[in-house]
Each structure stands twice: as structure tokens, then as C-alpha cells.
Design an enzyme around this catalytic site. Structure first.
Site, mmCIF file in Angstrom:
data_model
loop_
_atom_site.group_PDB
_atom_site.id
_atom_site.type_symbol
_atom_site.label_atom_id
_atom_site.label_comp_id
_atom_site.label_asym_id
_atom_site.label_seq_id
_atom_site.Cartn_x
_atom_site.Cartn_y
_atom_site.Cartn_z
ATOM 1 N N SER A 1 7.755 -0.101 5.252
ATOM 2 C CA SER A 1 7.331 -1.900 5.060
ATOM 3 C C SER A 1 7.837 -1.560 5.799
ATOM 4 O O SER A 1 8.483 -1.877 7.096
ATOM 5 C CB SER A 1 8.285 -1.697 3.738
ATOM 6 O OG SER A 1 7.801 -3.421 3.121
ATOM 7 N N ARG B 1 1.146 2.513 6.104
ATOM 8 C CA ARG B 1 1.014 2.691 4.704
ATOM 9 C C ARG B 1 -0.135 1.664 4.400
ATOM 10 O O ARG B 1 -0.062 0.235 4.637
ATOM 11 C CB ARG B 1 1.945 2.359 3.928
ATOM 12 C CG ARG B 1 1.823 2.588 2.731
ATOM 13 C CD ARG B 1 1.866 4.249 1.666
ATOM 14 N NE ARG B 1 1.786 4.375 0.705
ATOM 15 C CZ ARG B 1 1.345 3.593 0.051
ATOM 16 N NH1 ARG B 1 0.115 3.599 -0.209
ATOM 17 N NH2 ARG B 1 1.569 5.033 -1.158
ATOM 18 N N THR C 1 9.180 -6.068 -2.139
ATOM 19 C CA THR C 1 10.316 -5.453 -2.658
ATOM 20 C C THR C 1 11.078 -6.323 -3.573
ATOM 21 O O THR C 1 11.426 -5.492 -4.780
ATOM 22 C CB THR C 1 11.135 -5.272 -2.106
ATOM 23 O OG1 THR C 1 10.059 -5.144 -0.503
ATOM 24 C CG2 THR C 1 12.617 -3.952 -1.832
ATOM 25 N N CYS D 1 -9.565 5.641 9.681
ATOM 26 C CA CYS D 1 -7.465 6.591 9.080
ATOM 27 C C CYS D 1 -6.698 6.333 9.927
ATOM 28 O O CYS D 1 -7.322 7.354 11.889
ATOM 29 C CB CYS D 1 -8.028 8.716 9.613
ATOM 30 S SG CYS D 1 -6.784 8.976 8.695
ATOM 31 N N CYS E 1 -2.044 14.484 7.875
ATOM 32 C CA CYS E 1 -1.533 12.919 7.037
ATOM 33 C C CYS E 1 -0.619 12.611 6.522
ATOM 34 O O CYS E 1 0.239 13.060 6.635
ATOM 35 C CB CYS E 1 -2.412 13.925 5.599
ATOM 36 S SG CYS E 1 -2.403 12.145 4.326
ATOM 37 N N CYS F 1 -1.233 7.364 3.963
ATOM 38 C CA CYS F 1 -1.522 5.784 3.792
ATOM 39 C C CYS F 1 -2.025 6.057 2.323
ATOM 40 O O CYS F 1 -2.493 4.070 2.251
ATOM 41 C CB CYS F 1 -1.785 5.558 4.975
ATOM 42 S SG CYS F 1 -3.536 6.084 5.397
ATOM 43 N N CYS G 1 -7.911 6.319 2.823
ATOM 44 C CA CYS G 1 -9.380 7.385 2.797
ATOM 45 C C CYS G 1 -9.956 7.090 1.154
ATOM 46 O O CYS G 1 -11.153 6.800 0.646
ATOM 47 C CB CYS G 1 -9.388 8.671 2.769
ATOM 48 S SG CYS G 1 -7.680 9.519 2.407
#
Length: 605
Positions: free
Chosen positions: A87, A335, A371, A540, A574, A577, A580
Site C-alpha cells: 500500500s 496491487r 487501513t 499485467c 505473478c 495483484c 487479470c
């Protein structure tokens, strides 16, 4: 009979530490004939992020108040707690103050860099023009942190209180009651299945954690959350969730460019006026700077590359000056995050459990923070769960967590989201981007959400459906990388530390309506190459997807190809995130959990 021997362990940062290995002859894996070990717990929490760990800590606090012991288990798919957490991050400590009022006096807490200033700039291709920022973006009293370190710190506190935290164990499936009407727990992922689906000698079946209450805290677009929302129709009265993709780097900047506690948000260049996006620069502790770009996944142009837009952004004079001199890049990651706001929050409870944190979607997109809301949701869910567990009837019927849904809607989380509910949504109305900017300014400065209307996505259009065919757009000519300021994708990917065992089943499934076969895969290739210009290959942020020339000679692969092209999935790249699964126009990619411990190894993100 296939069993995994289990015992209680304490979290030590190691991967998958409580199982035994059985030698066997090579057999195809068939879940229908596998007998799994099972463990009974009071509360099973899937995901050791801020929401899951706050729920665990609060349960242990209530355990003392009620004088009744609760066995609380937290499952975490990352090899270590925090290794899959990414984050910005600026934390509003409101929930932390409630959960752990003495946190400032606790040794080793990571909230060491308070925010000192907060500004906003509109970028042209050469200028960074200061503009007023909404009052919701004020960061007085907030802290710039590494969220991965923050969650690792929370995990230590939870364990000291008696919570069992198991990193390297992903929640792979939901365990339902015998009649299928309620959730009875979760099962972890299998280990030791090769790419073709054969059980290796190291095979270990996943085990079941049967729980009186199951809390899902996977983060945005989690695989179990997706399944539960669909099965129990939790989004019946809510809009579809919408998302952004956040790409982030951490740099150790030249001392002349470091300004501890400074926060800058940007909008405008390098994206066009049709694309919702914004950047950030957070001056963390110890000479580090977090910088990144968030792009709304409702973008229309399939030629857009979020990664290349981010790399291009760093060549703006404002960023190139910040990253000049002896500055060195030390981390990269990406992410997806929730952007739907209040309108996209689903029903939170289901029979036997509830969704908490970003599994439900509590990001305040105007504040660019979530958060605090995620933590508070976990705390409220813990309070409802404690009441349920105090009722002896819970062993005879599915836990009713509806009190949690009600308490959250009556909490400051709901007020926090309600005030800004129309800001992001205004960009998807006939007002357009410029109208959205104007409306957001008026609402955030003057109306503050006190309006009789709420902008809704009544057509239920998803981010994937916003994608337009390639013929409506021109390809984007991105400049080549210019190291060290910008680099190719694989160079950045190396900084994530991501790793997956090579010989395991691919966790990114080409699947449509529960069907996985050559016809589904061929249709994916046909539509995504012919209509959408191979979108995933650009979208991606980890180089997982490639559409390459089919050289022929392999009947099985040839059956999946179309017009000389085939799909290659580099699943080992990968970084989890979930883009896709969200953005592919054909909606035929399903993200599932890989073997526990696989994925990125974030430490300062």
C-alpha cells in the site's frame, strides 16, 4: 487414506511448518477421494492483513472481558506476515487508537514518521502546478508507514495474546455445512501437485479448519470473497465493486531531495483526460520515498499499459528531480484496490461468517486511505463474533453475524464513506472526467456529502465491460526505458522477490462458467487478440501473460490456438495483484491461490 499430521505451532516466519509427508505412487489428484485432516476452532480468519489481525486482537481482548477462551486461527498465504501486503501507505490512526491505546509506548512500533505537510499538484507534461486539495486529504495526525511492516508488528502482538498465526497457508476453499446452506470453515491449499495434475511424492492434502465463525479478510477481490458473494448473493442491493491498479516503488533518495513527512498527490499527466488516475509521493522514515500511480480499471483503451504509464511518469521534471543524484530504487510492487465506495459495499454477513476489510471494500478513495476502516471493520466483526460464541446454540446452527453488518452501518466507518460517496462515482456519470473534477471539488469543499442523491451504477457495468474494442483506439507509443530512472518490466519484477515453485498447477485458470477446456482457451485467444489487442499482455504489471506465435507440432496446444497465436501464462511471475481476474474483457481468468508461501516477498512496502 491421505492425512496430514497437524500440531499447534507458533509463527516463526517459516513456510508451512505443520504437516507430514507420505510417499505414494504417482496418481492424478482427485479432490473427491481425498480425506483431509480437520481442526476445530472458534474463529478462523483468512488473511493476516490489518483487518484480520485487528479482528484477532480484539477477540483476545474480549476473551478476557467475557472470561471465556476463544481459539482464534489466522491463515496467511504469504511466506511471512506482511510479505503480500502493499500500500502507499499513509495511516489514519483512529482505529489503532481504539484497538491499542498504548501503541505509542510499545517497543518496535513502525509508526515513526508523522506526516508534516500535504499538498496536491496538477501535472502537465512539463509543469507541476499546485492546486487546492480536498479537506478529506488533510493528513494532520497521520503517519507514513510500510504497511507490510505494520502488519508484521500487529501479528507479533496477536501472537503474544494467544492468536495462532499460520503463514504459508492459503485459504483455498470454503467448507460448507452438510446441506450447503452455511459456511463451516475453510480448507487450505494442496501441496505437491505437478503442472499436469499428478500427485508428487511430496503431496500433502489441504486441511480443514472447521470454525464456528469464519471471517474473510483476503483483501481486494479475494478468491473466497468472490465465491461467497456469488453464492449468497451478497451484492444483491449493492453496485458492482470497481477497482484501481496501484503501482509502487520505494527509493532511497539523495539527501538533498529528502523531506521527512512530506506528502504530495498528483493528477493529470501522463494519463489523458478520459482516464481516472492519480499519483503520490510519500517521504517515509530513514531517507526513503514511496511513489506510485493508481489507474482506475474502468479505463477504455486496451492499448494502455499501467506499468509503462508509471515509468513514463517518473520522467516528468518533478519526479526526475526528486529521483536525481544518488537516488536508488529498492522496491517495486503492484496491487488492485477497491474504488467503489459506499455504493459497492455488499451485505457483510453470510450464514457462518462475514466479510471484513478490503474483502468488503472500505477504501475512502477521497482520502486515498482504507487501513483505518479495514481495522475498524475487523474490530466490529470480532465484537459480533464474541457475542455469537457466548451463545451455546452456535454449535447447533450457523453463526448469525448480522449484528456486525448493522453495527458497521452505524459506525464512523459508514459516516466516513457516506461523506465522499459521490466523488469517485461522479467520474462515471454523463459529467465525464472534467465534470467529475468540478463536482468533486464542490462536494468535498461545500456539500460534504449532504445531498439527497447518490450516484449509482444501476446498469451494473463492471470494469471489464468498460473496455472498448481496439479498433476504437490508437496504439500508445511509449518511450523506451531509460535506466536508472525507468526500466523494463522484468528488471522491476526482480525487486518484488516473487517466486512460485515451477512444477505446480498454474493458479491462473482459463475458465468460463466452471468449464476449463481447449475450446474455452481458444475462444479467449480469439477474442483477446482480435478484439482487444492482447490487453492482458499490456495490463499485467508482472509480465504474466503473453500471446505468442504458435509454432505447431503439439496437438493439445494447437487446439487452444487461434489464427497462429496461443496464450502463455508465466504464473511464476505473478505478484497476486488480481488485475487479470478483474479486467480481462472476456471474464475467463480466475485467480486461485498457489501453493502456500508462493508470491511476492514485500518487506518495506
Amino acid at each position: 487414506m491421505l492425512l496430514r499430521a497437524t500440531s499447534r505451532i507458533k509463527y516463526s516466519g517459516s513456510v508451512r511448518g505443520f504437516h507430514s509427508t507420505f510417499r505414494r505412487r504417482r496418481e492424478l489428484f482427485d479432490p473427491a477421494v481425498i480425506e483431509r485432516a480437520s481442526d476445530e476452532v472458534d474463529v478462523c480468519i483468512v488473511g493476516a492483513g490489518p483487518a484480520g489481525l485487528s479482528a484477532a486482537i480484539r477477540l483476545k481482548q474480549l476473551e478476557k472481558e467475557k472470561g471465556k477462551e476463544f481459539r482464534v486461527v489466522v491463515l496467511e498465504k504469504g511466506a511471512e506476515v506482511g510479505s503480500h501486503i502493499l500500500s502507499g501507505a499513509v495511516i489514519e490512526p483512529r482505529a489503532l487508537n481504539e484497538l491499542l491505546p498504548d501503541w505509542p509506548s510499545r517497543e518496535g512500533h513502525p509508526l515513526t514518521q508523522p506526516a508534516t505537510s500535504s499538498t496536491m499538484r496538477f501535472l502537465t507534461n512539463s509543469l507541476a502546478i499546485p492546486i487546492p486539495h480536498p479537506p478529506q486529504m488533510s493528513n494532520h495526525g497521520n503517519y507514513i508507514v510500510s504497511l507490510s511492516r505494520f502488519t508484521a508488528w500487529l501479528a507479533g502482538i496477536a501472537e503474544e495474546m494467544g492468536v495462532e498465526v499460520y503463514p504459508g497457508f492459503a485459504g483455498a476453499g470454503v467448507v460448507y455445512s452438510e446441506d450447503g446452506t452455511s459456511v463451516a470453515g475453510v480448507r487450505t491449499n494442496e501441496v505437491g501437485i505437478d503442472r499436469q495434475g499428478w500427485m508428487k511424492e511430496s503431496f500433502e492434502p489441504g486441511m480443514e479448519f472447521r470454525a464456528k465463525v469464519t471471517l474473510i479478510a483476503e483483501g481486494a477481490h479475494g478468491s473466497l470473497s468472490k465465491q461467497l458473494i456469488q453464492k449468497f448473493d451478497l451484492r444483491e442491493n449493492a453496485d458492482p465493486q470497481t477497482y484501481g491498479i496501484g503501482l509502487k516503488e520505494v527509493w532511497r533518495v539523495d539527501p538533498s531531495q529528502y523531506r521527512a513527512g512530506e506528502i504530495v498527490h498528483t493528477m493529470g499527466w501522463p494519463l489523458d483526460f478520459r482516464t481516472y488516475a492519480g499519483g503520490w509521493v510519500y517521504h517515509m522514515a530513514d531517507g526513503l520515498v514511496s511513489l506510485g500511480l493508481v489507474i482506475g480499471l474502468d479505463y477504455a483503451n486496451p492499448y494502455l499499459s499501467p506499468y509503462k504509464e508509471f515509468q513514463r511518469m517518473k520522467h516528468h521534471p518533478y519526479f526526475s528531480r526528486l529521483l536525481s543524484g544518488s537516488s536508488t530504487r529498492i522496491a517495486y510492487g503492484a496491487r488492485t484496490l477497491n474504488e467503489g465506495g459506499l455504493q459497492s459495499v455488499p451485505q457483510l454477513n453470510f450464514p457462518g461468517g462475514a466479510l471484513i476489510g478490503c474483502s468488503a471494500g472500505f477504501v475512502n478513495i477521497a482520502k486515498i486511505k482504507g487501513t483505518h476502516n479495514a481495522m475498524k471493520s475487523g474490530m466490529l466483526a470480532a465484537e459480533a463474533a464474541a457475542e455469537v460464541l457466548a451463545d451455546e446454540q452456535v454449535t447447533e446452527q450457523a453463526a448469525d453475524m448480522s449484528a456486525y453488518d448493522a453495527s458497521l452501518r452505524d459506525s464512523w466507518v459508514w459516516s466516513d464513506l457516506n461523506e465522499v460517496r459521490n466523488l469517485r462515482a461522479s467520474f462515471d456519470t454523463p459529467l465525464g472526467i472534467w465534470g467529475g473534477i468540478a463536482y468533486s471539488g464542490i462536494d468535498s469543499l461545500f456539500l460534504k456529502g449532504r445531498t439527497p442523491w447518490t450516484f449509482r451504477n444501476r446498469s451494473k457495468i463492471t470494469d471489464a465491460q468498460h473496455t472498448e474494442p481496439a479498433y476504437r483506439h490508437q496504439p500508445i507509443n511509449y518511450p523506451p526505458p531509460q535506466p536508472p530512472l525507468s526500466t523494463d518490466l522484468l528488471t522491476s519484477l526482480a525487486l518484488t522477490g516473487t517466486n512460485h515453485a515451477e512444477d505446480q498447477q498454474i493458479h491462473l485458470r482459463v475458465r468460463k462458467d466452471s468449464v476449463e477446456d481447449s475450446a474455452v482457451r481458444q475462444n479467449h485467444v480469439k477474442r483477446n487478440t482480435a478484439e482487444f489487442a492482447e490487453l492482458l499482455q499490456r495490463a499485467c504489471p508482472a509480465g504474466v501473460y503473453e500471446y505468442v506465435e504458435d509454432e505447431g507440432g503439439n496437438a493439445a496446444v494447437d487446439a487452444e490456438a487461434w489464427d497462429g497465436k496461443k496464450l502463455v501464462i508465466n504464473s511464476q511471475n505473478c505478484i497476486h495483484c488480481k488485475l487479470c481476474d478483474i479486467k480481462v474483457p472476456t471474464q475467463d481468468i480466475t485467480w486461485t491461490v498457489p501453493e502456500g508461501g508462493g508470491g511476492p516477498k514485500y518487506t518495506i512496502t
